[in-house]
Design an enzyme around this catalytic site. Structure first.
Site, short mmCIF file in Angstrom:
data_model
loop_
_atom_site.label_atom_id
_atom_site.label_comp_id
_atom_site.label_asym_id
_atom_site.label_seq_id
_atom_site.Cartn_x
_atom_site.Cartn_y
_atom_site.Cartn_z
N LYS A 80 -0.69 -3.49 7.36
CA LYS A 80 -1.55 -4.05 6.33
C LYS A 80 -0.77 -4.16 5.02
O LYS A 80 0.00 -3.26 4.69
CB LYS A 80 -2.77 -3.13 6.16
CG LYS A 80 -3.86 -3.67 5.26
CD LYS A 80 -5.05 -2.72 5.23
CE LYS A 80 -6.19 -3.24 4.38
NZ LYS A 80 -7.36 -2.33 4.40
N SER A 155 -11.73 -4.60 5.42
CA SER A 155 -10.68 -5.37 4.80
C SER A 155 -9.40 -5.50 5.63
O SER A 155 -8.59 -6.36 5.35
CB SER A 155 -10.32 -4.75 3.45
OG SER A 155 -9.74 -3.47 3.63
N SER A 179 -12.98 -0.19 6.59
CA SER A 179 -11.99 -1.28 6.64
C SER A 179 -11.05 -1.26 7.85
O SER A 179 -10.35 -2.24 8.08
CB SER A 179 -11.15 -1.27 5.36
OG SER A 179 -11.88 -1.83 4.31
#
Lengths: 487, 95
Positions: A80, A155, A179
């Site tokens: 990420k 996310s 997330s």
């Protein structure tokens, strides 16, 4: 040779790498090829690190030839884009950090590099990890590989898609209110949010410091255990990291559920929940019951309905403080055409942050401001205590609690973006877990009209072994996690 | 809970966040809606309940007072929007 390299799990790939039936360079090339094939459709990656990946793969092949037996050696992943990678830009999917190149590696990146891994890319996300659909990325929108007109969740949307679409064998994400788990549920992969303090956040761009935690997104529970083995552990550079011993998480993987107590909290089957989700989750729990577990279907956690408000006061408050550092002076976007220091700072933040980030900075600044602190922030912290106590009490009776990961299947791109409250509600099942700081895993538990449904298994602090065991047992008895999107 | 445009501007100033009139109007409406729905928290009796700042019972975490190497100046300055020799160039704080 093999059907498709990028559909291998970590443990399958490791076996082939170790026996030299497959090389890391071959596996890496297969992933890069897949990335170039599907990326125009899914847009999961902010940066494709092909040169770095091939260099790392060559090094991994040398390590393997020398007898290296680390289960992650030579296996490609995506990270990420809110975790610092030395020399590789780390954008947080924000204009603010679009050109930021970190001078150091995050603790997790350091640990993974120590295992000889191969990084094929940095994954798209909601800007500064604020969002539930990856639509808040300032760079581009990521599409769900199960239906390109739908969101992948967020996310960590790019991380989940990277795994689901076969761009990498696994991914690393971060989870502040769901997330990792919510996108894992939306993309039909296995995603674990460890206990607060289990994995070092050194080098993770801070969002809400009392809630943030890093974890793996993988194709099954075994892989999840292998990645957790590599990244868990105490780190003096993260003062909230907990000096608990780290077990070998693969040792707990068995299917014996006799004497195992599962609670099903009724408040998580909320009004407005999609029927197919409720049916699938209840069927999955029944399956565990048939395998030997004892299930109490009528558990109550009465403060659950307050979790959303608690979260959206605490997280934005912490974010407003953490994001105060973006002033355009030392790094990041900097507005130049200003007459004064204050104007430069205000314009830097006005143009550098997107709408949701600004909304949360405003909300948090308000909740912390003089005259409102007690009524909002302090009140939320007190209700937080009650939510945590409720979990503690439940875990005196149960080994695990099981809920849906989300109340619905993935929604359409654009469906909720103009209504922040509706968007916040899509995290209603995952937020309480961060508030309490306990661990939870989302695993594939079925489909509704071809769209994934995720099941969330929650445990007491530092019970990751328990969660992985239930996930493993369920995956031994079912095939949901083996289904791949047709893309 | 209604946040006026004026209040929004005050919070924006505290947060050092520049904003247009359209943004102020939109934020006034959206933040009002959000805060209104969060008022349910006032229903919870929290008398004698202590606040939780974070979920693990760690207190006063300090490191040993040991000197360690820092990153080289050149690497830290590499991301600087404005620099002059080995310094970050900033605007005047006092006019």
């Amino acid at each position: 040779m093999i059907l498709s390299n990028n559909q291998l799990t970590i443990h399958e790939a490791h076996r082939l790498l170790k026996s030299r039936q497959l090389s890391s360079v071959e596996l890496t090339k297969a992933c890069l090829e897949r990335i170039h094939q599907v990326e125009p459709k899914v847009h999961a990656l902010v940066t494709i690190t092909d040169e770095l990946a091939l260099r790392q793969a060559q090094k991994a092949d040398e390590l393997l030839a020398g007898g290296d037996t680390n289960p992650l050696t030579g296996i490609p992943l995506v990270i990420k884009d809110n975790m610092c990678t030395k020399g590789v830009r780390t954008t947080c999917s924000s204009r603010m950090l679009e050109n930021f190149v970190p001078p150091y590696d995050a603790a997790v990146v350091e640990k993974l590099n120590g295992c000889g891994v191969v990084v094929v890319g940095k994954a798209n996300m909601d800007e500064f990890a604020m969002g539930s659909s990856t639509e808040n990325s300032a760079l581009f929108i990521t599409h769900n590989p199960w239906d390109l007109s739908r969101v992948p969740g967020g996310s960590s949307g790019g991380s989940a898609v990277g795994v689901a679409a076969g761009e990498a064998i696994y991914a690393i994400g971060s989870d502040t209110g769901g997330s990792i788990r919510q996108p894992a549920g939306f993309c039909s992969v296995t995603g674990l949010k460890p206990t607060y303090g289990r994995v070092s956040r050194y080098g993770l761009v801070a969002f809400a410091s009392s809630l943030d935690q890093i974890g793996p997104l993988t194709q099954d529970a075994t892989d999840c255990a292998l990645v957790l083995n590599a990244i868990a552990g105490y780190d003096t550079r993260d003062s909230t990291s907990v000096p608990e011993p780290t077990p070998d998480y693969t040792q707990c993987l068995n299917t014996d559920l006799n004497g195992f107590h599962i609670g099903v909290p009724k408040e998580y089957f909320v009004k407005g929940m999609q029927d197919e989700v409720e049916i699938a989750i209840k069927a999955a729990i029944s399956q565990l019951e048939e395998m030997g577990a004892t299930v109490d279907w009528e558990v109550s956690l009465p403060h659950t309905p307050y979790a959303l408000a608690v979260y959206y006061i605490i997280a934005p408050s912490e974010a407003s403080a953490n994001l105060a550092r973006y002033d355009g002076v030392k790094y990041g976007f900097s507005y130049q055409d200003a007459d004064s220091m204050w104007e430069a700072m205000e314009k830097t933040r006005q143009y550098g942050f997107g709408a949701e980030v600004k909304r949360r900075i405003m909300l948090g600044t308000y909740a912390l401001s003089a005259g409102y602190y007690d009524a909002w922030y302090l009140k939320a912290q007190k209700v937080r205590t009650l939510i945590r106590q409720e979990f503690d009490q439940a875990f005196e009776k149960f080994d695990a609690l099981i809920t849906p990961t989300s109340p619905t299947v993935p929604f359409k791109i654009g469906e909720k973006i103009d209504d922040p409250l509706q968007m916040y509600l899509s995290d209603v099942c995952t937020l309480p877990i961060n508030i309490a700081g306990v661990p939870a895993i989302s695993i594939p538990a079925g489909f509704a009209d071809g769209l994934p449904i995720g099941m969330q298994i929650i445990g007491k602090p530092f019970s990751e072994e328990t969660l992985l065991k239930v996930a493993y047992a369920y995956q031994q008895a079912t095939e949901w996690h083996k289904r791949k999107p047709n893309i | 809970m209604k946040l006026s445009g004026e209040e929004v501007l005050h919070i924006a100033l505290l947060a050092r966040l520049g904003s247009t009139e359209t943004e102020v109007n939109r934020l006034s409406e959206q933040l009002s809606n959000i805060l209104e729905s969060f008022e349910i928290l006032q229903q919870v009796d929290t008398t004698s309940i202590p606040p939780t700042a974070h979920s693990v019972a760690l207190q006063n975490v300090v490191r040993n007072d040991e000197a360690t190497t820092s990153l080289p100046q050149s690497q830290i300055l590499a991301n600087a929007p404005r620099r002059e020799e080995n310094w970050f160039r900033v605007r005047a704080v006092l006019e």
